[in-house]
Structure formats: C-alpha cells, structure tokens
Design a protein around this motif. Structure first.
Motif, PDB file in Angstrom:
ATOM      1  N   VAL A   1       0.856  -1.178   0.000  1.00  0.00           N
ATOM      2  CA  VAL A   1       0.000   0.000   0.000  1.00  0.00           C
ATOM      3  C   VAL A   1       0.892   1.228   0.000  1.00  0.00           C
ATOM      4  N   GLN A   2       0.662   2.109  -0.968  1.00  0.00           N
ATOM      5  CA  GLN A   2       1.406   3.356  -1.049  1.00  0.00           C
ATOM      6  C   GLN A   2       0.422   4.523  -1.022  1.00  0.00           C
ATOM      7  N   GLU A   3       0.724   5.548  -0.217  1.00  0.00           N
ATOM      8  CA  GLU A   3      -0.144   6.714  -0.111  1.00  0.00           C
ATOM      9  C   GLU A   3       0.646   7.986  -0.417  1.00  0.00           C
ATOM     10  N   HIS A   4      -0.015   8.914  -1.113  1.00  0.00           N
ATOM     11  CA  HIS A   4       0.621  10.173  -1.489  1.00  0.00           C
ATOM     12  C   HIS A   4      -0.347  11.328  -1.219  1.00  0.00           C
ATOM     13  N   PRO A   5      -0.104  12.146  -0.199  1.00  0.00           N
ATOM     14  CA  PRO A   5      -0.924  13.356  -0.022  1.00  0.00           C
ATOM     15  C   PRO A   5      -0.764  14.266  -1.231  1.00  0.00           C
ATOM     16  N   LEU A   6      -1.872  14.856  -1.674  1.00  0.00           N
ATOM     17  CA  LEU A   6      -1.844  15.700  -2.861  1.00  0.00           C
ATOM     18  C   LEU A   6      -1.844  17.175  -2.468  1.00  0.00           C
ATOM     19  N   PRO A   7      -1.146  18.009  -3.224  1.00  0.00           N
ATOM     20  CA  PRO A   7      -1.156  19.449  -2.938  1.00  0.00           C
ATOM     21  C   PRO A   7      -2.558  20.023  -3.080  1.00  0.00           C
ATOM     22  N   VAL A   8      -2.866  21.002  -2.275  1.00  0.00           N
ATOM     23  CA  VAL A   8      -4.172  21.649  -2.338  1.00  0.00           C
ATOM     24  C   VAL A   8      -4.207  22.562  -3.544  1.00  0.00           C
ATOM     25  N   SER A   9      -5.316  22.507  -4.296  1.00  0.00           N
ATOM     26  CA  SER A   9      -5.447  23.318  -5.500  1.00  0.00           C
ATOM     27  C   SER A   9      -6.602  24.291  -5.329  1.00  0.00           C
ATOM     28  N   ALA A  10      -6.374  25.542  -5.651  1.00  0.00           N
ATOM     29  CA  ALA A  10      -7.420  26.562  -5.585  1.00  0.00           C
ATOM     30  C   ALA A  10      -7.501  27.267  -6.925  1.00  0.00           C
ATOM     31  N   PRO A  11      -8.701  27.730  -7.329  1.00  0.00           N
ATOM     32  CA  PRO A  11      -8.824  28.393  -8.631  1.00  0.00           C
ATOM     33  C   PRO A  11      -8.147  29.742  -8.636  1.00  0.00           C
ATOM     34  N   GLU A  12      -7.602  30.078  -9.800  1.00  0.00           N
ATOM     35  CA  GLU A  12      -7.021  31.404  -9.976  1.00  0.00           C
ATOM     36  C   GLU A  12      -8.133  32.453  -9.907  1.00  0.00           C
ATOM     37  N   PRO A  13      -7.958  33.538  -9.167  1.00  0.00           N
ATOM     38  CA  PRO A  13      -8.992  34.567  -9.125  1.00  0.00           C
ATOM     39  C   PRO A  13      -9.118  35.258 -10.475  1.00  0.00           C
ATOM     40  N   SER A  14     -10.345  35.433 -10.922  1.00  0.00           N
ATOM     41  CA  SER A  14     -10.583  36.096 -12.203  1.00  0.00           C
ATOM     42  C   SER A  14     -11.990  36.657 -12.194  1.00  0.00           C
ATOM     43  N   GLY A  15     -12.132  37.880 -12.660  1.00  0.00           N
ATOM     44  CA  GLY A  15     -13.439  38.496 -12.626  1.00  0.00           C
ATOM     45  C   GLY A  15     -14.320  38.121 -13.782  1.00  0.00           C
ATOM     46  N   ASP A  16     -13.773  37.560 -14.860  1.00  0.00           N
ATOM     47  CA  ASP A  16     -14.585  37.278 -16.036  1.00  0.00           C
ATOM     48  C   ASP A  16     -14.745  35.793 -16.310  1.00  0.00           C
ATOM     49  N   GLN A  17     -14.295  34.914 -15.415  1.00  0.00           N
ATOM     50  CA  GLN A  17     -14.453  33.485 -15.625  1.00  0.00           C
ATOM     51  C   GLN A  17     -15.543  32.953 -14.707  1.00  0.00           C
ATOM     52  N   PRO A  18     -16.454  32.128 -15.228  1.00  0.00           N
ATOM     53  CA  PRO A  18     -17.532  31.594 -14.394  1.00  0.00           C
ATOM     54  C   PRO A  18     -16.984  30.592 -13.399  1.00  0.00           C
ATOM     55  N   THR A  19     -17.634  30.492 -12.270  1.00  0.00           N
ATOM     56  CA  THR A  19     -17.221  29.536 -11.239  1.00  0.00           C
ATOM     57  C   THR A  19     -18.299  28.497 -10.984  1.00  0.00           C
ATOM     58  N   ASP A  20     -19.338  28.470 -11.836  1.00  0.00           N
ATOM     59  CA  ASP A  20     -20.452  27.547 -11.602  1.00  0.00           C
ATOM     60  C   ASP A  20     -20.384  26.333 -12.515  1.00  0.00           C
TER      61      ASP A  20
ATOM     62  N   HIS B   1      -9.406  17.371  -6.495  1.00  0.00           N
ATOM     63  CA  HIS B   1      -8.101  17.721  -7.053  1.00  0.00           C
ATOM     64  C   HIS B   1      -8.198  17.665  -8.574  1.00  0.00           C
ATOM     65  N   PRO B   2      -8.172  18.795  -9.268  1.00  0.00           N
ATOM     66  CA  PRO B   2      -8.261  18.779 -10.733  1.00  0.00           C
ATOM     67  C   PRO B   2      -7.123  17.965 -11.335  1.00  0.00           C
ATOM     68  N   LEU B   3      -7.459  17.017 -12.193  1.00  0.00           N
ATOM     69  CA  LEU B   3      -6.427  16.143 -12.749  1.00  0.00           C
ATOM     70  C   LEU B   3      -6.821  15.644 -14.125  1.00  0.00           C
ATOM     71  N   THR B   4      -5.802  15.265 -14.870  1.00  0.00           N
ATOM     72  CA  THR B   4      -5.952  14.602 -16.154  1.00  0.00           C
ATOM     73  C   THR B   4      -5.520  13.154 -15.994  1.00  0.00           C
ATOM     74  N   LEU B   5      -6.316  12.231 -16.514  1.00  0.00           N
ATOM     75  CA  LEU B   5      -5.979  10.810 -16.486  1.00  0.00           C
ATOM     76  C   LEU B   5      -5.568  10.394 -17.892  1.00  0.00           C
ATOM     77  N   ALA B   6      -4.344   9.858 -18.021  1.00  0.00           N
ATOM     78  CA  ALA B   6      -3.818   9.521 -19.346  1.00  0.00           C
ATOM     79  C   ALA B   6      -2.938   8.279 -19.243  1.00  0.00           C
ATOM     80  N   GLY B   7      -2.625   7.700 -20.414  1.00  0.00           N
ATOM     81  CA  GLY B   7      -1.687   6.575 -20.444  1.00  0.00           C
ATOM     82  C   GLY B   7      -2.259   5.347 -21.111  1.00  0.00           C
ATOM     83  N   ARG B   8      -1.686   4.191 -20.743  1.00  0.00           N
ATOM     84  CA  ARG B   8      -2.015   2.930 -21.395  1.00  0.00           C
ATOM     85  C   ARG B   8      -2.320   1.832 -20.383  1.00  0.00           C
TER      86      ARG B   8
END
Length: 312
Positions: A46-65, A157-164
């Motif tokens: 069993v291997q465990e890896h704590p993940l870094p906390v991710s927060a959205p970049e502040p932006s006044g013209d991007q929707p958050t919903d 945690h926003p992520l991309t899943l890729a590979g084979r």
C-alpha cells in the motif's frame, strides 16, 4: 598446411556459432523454468501520497459555476495521473475527500515489475504508475497469477488521467472526480470505463482508443464532455451516452470489426449526424428531432467497417 589451419578455424567458428544458438535458448529456458518452479513471492503493498491543495485562480470574467468547458476557471495546481500497466487486473475508483492518493497492489515480485511515484512540477504534480512482466515471465508465457492493482483517486483535485493499459482487465470508475481530460489507450482484454456520478464540472475531452476485446463505456453524460472520441479495433463495443449533460457534446465513435451498440440519452436531444457501416447490419432508432429548445444536445458520428452497428 595453411588450408588445414583455415579449415580447422572454420570448424571452430561454426561450432562456436552452433553453441551460441543452442546454449543461449537453453540458458533462457532454464532461468525461466527455474523461476516458474519457485513459489511466487506475493507482495501486498500500500502506497499513499498526499496531494497538494489546488485553488482556482482569481478572475473576474471566468464563471465559477461549472459552465462550458472552454470557459472553466483555471487552477493553480493541476495533476496528471499517468498509467503504463500491462498484464494486470486494474481498478481505478474515487476515494473520499481529503484522503491521499492510494495504491493497493497484490503481485508476484519475481514475475512482475511495479514502479510508482508522485512528483511536484512547476504548476502542479504528476503521479506515474508502471506495471509490467519481467523478461523471464515473458519467456515462459506469462506469470503464475495475475497482479491486482487498485488505484484510489480522491475528489477535489483537478487532474488529467492519461496513459495505457496494454493488455489485461480494467474497471475505471471516475464518477465525482474533478477531471479535466481523460485520454487512455486500452490494449487487448476487457475494459470498462464509467462515470457513475456527475463530475463537479464538465469534462473538456474524453478519448478512449482500444484494440481487441471488450470495451464498455457507461454514463458518459455524467462527465458532459465537450468532445468525445472512442475508437475500437475489433470485438464488442458498448457506449452509453445517458447521464446529466450540462453542455452540448460532440461524440465520435468508430470501430473496425465486431459489434457496436450506442445508447442515446433519453433526456436531451440526440442528433445522429452519421451512422455508416459498409458491411453488416445497421439499426438506427429513436426520435432524432425530439427535444427542441435551448438546452444541451448531443451530436453523434458513428462508423464501422464490418459487423453490427446499433444506435437507439
């Protein structure tokens, strides 16, 4: 005298070549047979890896919903989960919020190589998982027992899943995860990809490229991908487009030889732009013009070479 020496040298050279051709395979056979005669060395790791906390970049013209995929807020930290798995039974499942990324592995260390790691990058993190048979295992035609890998991905945690997943079996459940993209190549075997619950925000792109065997894709609408591409060379392909669509989606499905069944969503309009099959049986059913309005709709392009194509 020179001729005799030359003949003798030729005979010695020929004997050396024959010895190499005979002894090398025998040595390889002995090594692989010796490993095969030994009891397996099962490892439960069993291997465990704590993940870094991710927060959205502040932006006044991007929707958050969770609006359209092209208008989603960017994140300070995004993750990449990269798979390179051969000859294993692989399960990928969502975990609980706040838990670390976790790998549970049961395998024979004498027959298979397992490597995994997590590294932080300049703008996020990357987790790599590699599993492959060792050379002696390939020489004797496979391992004594299949490896069983269970990868648990925490939500939030926003992520991309890729590979084979080169050959074997996989059951990949991605419901509820904060996915950005999914791009997987699936080898020979039996594979299942599903979105049992809606994602927090629509998926930008879903790409699945399978070779031989069975591929089942369930509840694509819960991922609500802007674009979907599913390819399958030969065997049985099942694609379920049901789910909670939140934006328009373009779906392209292609297969070589075999059976392809596509289930259209029942709650939003589904427009079959193309459904072609030069050789075999083709069945298209459903009211393609139903559900007019301003809500999401799905556009489908489907094609195959020979076999059966059912869209309903």
């Amino acid at each position: 005298m020179a001729r005799g020496v030359g003949c003798r040298g030729c005979l010695i050279g020929c004997a050396a070549v024959v010895a190499v051709l005979v002894l090398v395979p025998l040595v390889l056979w002995a090594v692989s047979a010796g490993i095969g005669d030994r009891p397996p060395l099962p490892i439960s790791d069993v291997q465990e890896h704590p993940l870094p906390v991710s927060a959205p970049e502040p932006s006044g013209d991007q929707p958050t919903d969770g609006g359209l995929a092209g208008e989603l807020p960017e994140f300070r930290m995004q993750g990449l989960v990269r798979l390179d798995v051969s000859a294993a039974e692989l399960d990928v499942v969502p975990g609980l919020a706040g838990e670390p990324l976790r790998l549970e592995a049961d395998y024979d260390a004498a027959a298979f190589l397992l490597e995994e790691s997590l590294e932080e990058t300049g703008d996020g993190w990357e987790y790599s998982l590699r599993h492959a048979p060792r050379f002696a295992t390939l020489a004797r035609g496979g391992g004594r027992d299949s490896s069983r890998l269970r990868l648990i991905l925490p939500p939030g945690h926003p992520l991309t899943l890729a590979g084979r997943v080169r050959w074997g079996e996989s059951r990949i459940e991605l419901g509820g995860l904060s996915l950005v993209e999914v791009d997987l190549r699936l080898g020979a075997g039996e594979h299942e990809v599903s979105f049992g619950e809606p994602l927090p925000r629509p998926l930008r792109h879903l790409s699945l490229d399978a070779s031989f065997g069975e591929l089942s894709v369930h509840r694509v609408g819960n991922a609500s991908p802007l674009t979907t591409r599913i390819e399958h060379s030969a065997g049985e392909l099942r694609v379920d487009l049901e789910g909670a669509w939140r934006q328009d989606g373009e779906v392209r499905v292609s297969f070589g030889f075999g059976t392809c069944r596509i289930a259209l969503p029942a709650t939003i309009p589904a427009i079959v732009e193309r459904a072609s099959l030069p050789l075999g049986e083709r069945r298209i059913s459903g009211d393609e013009a139903a559900g007019e309005g301003g809500g999401p709709r799905v556009h489908l392009w489907a094609s195959g070479t020979a076999g059966e194509l059912w869209v309903n």
